[in-house]
Design an enzyme around this catalytic site. Sequence first.
Site, mmCIF file in Angstrom:
data_model
loop_
_atom_site.group_PDB
_atom_site.id
_atom_site.type_symbol
_atom_site.label_atom_id
_atom_site.label_comp_id
_atom_site.label_asym_id
_atom_site.label_seq_id
_atom_site.Cartn_x
_atom_site.Cartn_y
_atom_site.Cartn_z
ATOM 1 N NE ARG A 126 -56.885 -16.111 -14.025
ATOM 2 C CZ ARG A 126 -57.051 -17.418 -13.828
ATOM 3 N NH1 ARG A 126 -58.270 -17.913 -13.659
ATOM 4 N NH2 ARG A 126 -56.011 -18.241 -13.786
ATOM 5 C CB ILE B 292 -52.992 -17.733 -16.988
ATOM 6 C CG1 ILE B 292 -53.436 -16.420 -16.317
ATOM 7 C CG2 ILE B 292 -54.118 -18.752 -16.984
ATOM 8 C CD1 ILE B 292 -54.590 -15.721 -17.037
ATOM 9 C CB SER B 293 -50.254 -17.168 -11.861
ATOM 10 O OG SER B 293 -48.935 -17.332 -12.297
ATOM 11 C CD GLN B 294 -53.487 -20.670 -7.037
ATOM 12 O OE1 GLN B 294 -52.776 -21.648 -7.255
ATOM 13 N NE2 GLN B 294 -54.353 -20.625 -6.039
ATOM 14 C CG PHE C 83 -44.287 -19.426 -10.525
ATOM 15 C CD1 PHE C 83 -44.958 -18.601 -11.419
ATOM 16 C CD2 PHE C 83 -44.512 -19.258 -9.170
ATOM 17 C CE1 PHE C 83 -45.839 -17.620 -10.964
ATOM 18 C CE2 PHE C 83 -45.390 -18.282 -8.704
ATOM 19 C CZ PHE C 83 -46.054 -17.460 -9.619
#
Length: 216
Positions: A35, A61-63, A204
Amino acid sequence: MSGTDPETKMQFLYALRSRGVTDKRVLNAMETIDRGMFITGLFAERAYEDTPLPIACGQTISQPSVVGLMTQALQINPRDKVLEVGTGSGYQAAILSRLARRVYTVDRHARLVREANEVFSKLGFVNITAMTADGSHGLPDQAPFDRILVTAAAEDPPGPLLAQLKIGGIMVVPVGQSDAVQTLIRVRRGEDGFDYDEIRPVRFVPLLEGLGKDGT
């Protein structure tokens, strides 16, 4: 995560499992993809925390645990062709590329697509096609898709995307009327229509029509 120390990697994977990511193929893909390659600047040192982080163009950036749960919900087969709507940093597409035959990913921000492509090239990913496009319309030229993943929230599952899903296909998409209340849902397309089931609450950015107007 080859350059990551073993303790950090172990904590990262433990956080994923403790939040419900149990699919071995998904965990293996997330262990393989670093990541940290997709985060630059001030937040790079937080790449292995289970938290969303800001990226360019006002996006995030999503968890990792949400990435894992969304990927797990898709139930990807090795021969599948996948569409991702919302390239962002490219991290989610990289995970998908380890599980599927082919990944198409689109974003309305040309800068994000350009930067993601640079990382894909650096990492040697040859089964990802990233392009600037209005994701709300999908990619009709490449349809139908075995799997579709939407990484931005719509009020309802977008009709054009549902139409581009194969019979037997699965789409995972956050839906909700506001930024505060959204639900991640899985849509399965059958011979007689669509079946829906809820996965979990999420947050989101909204799915917007058109291309980014910010010169990026």
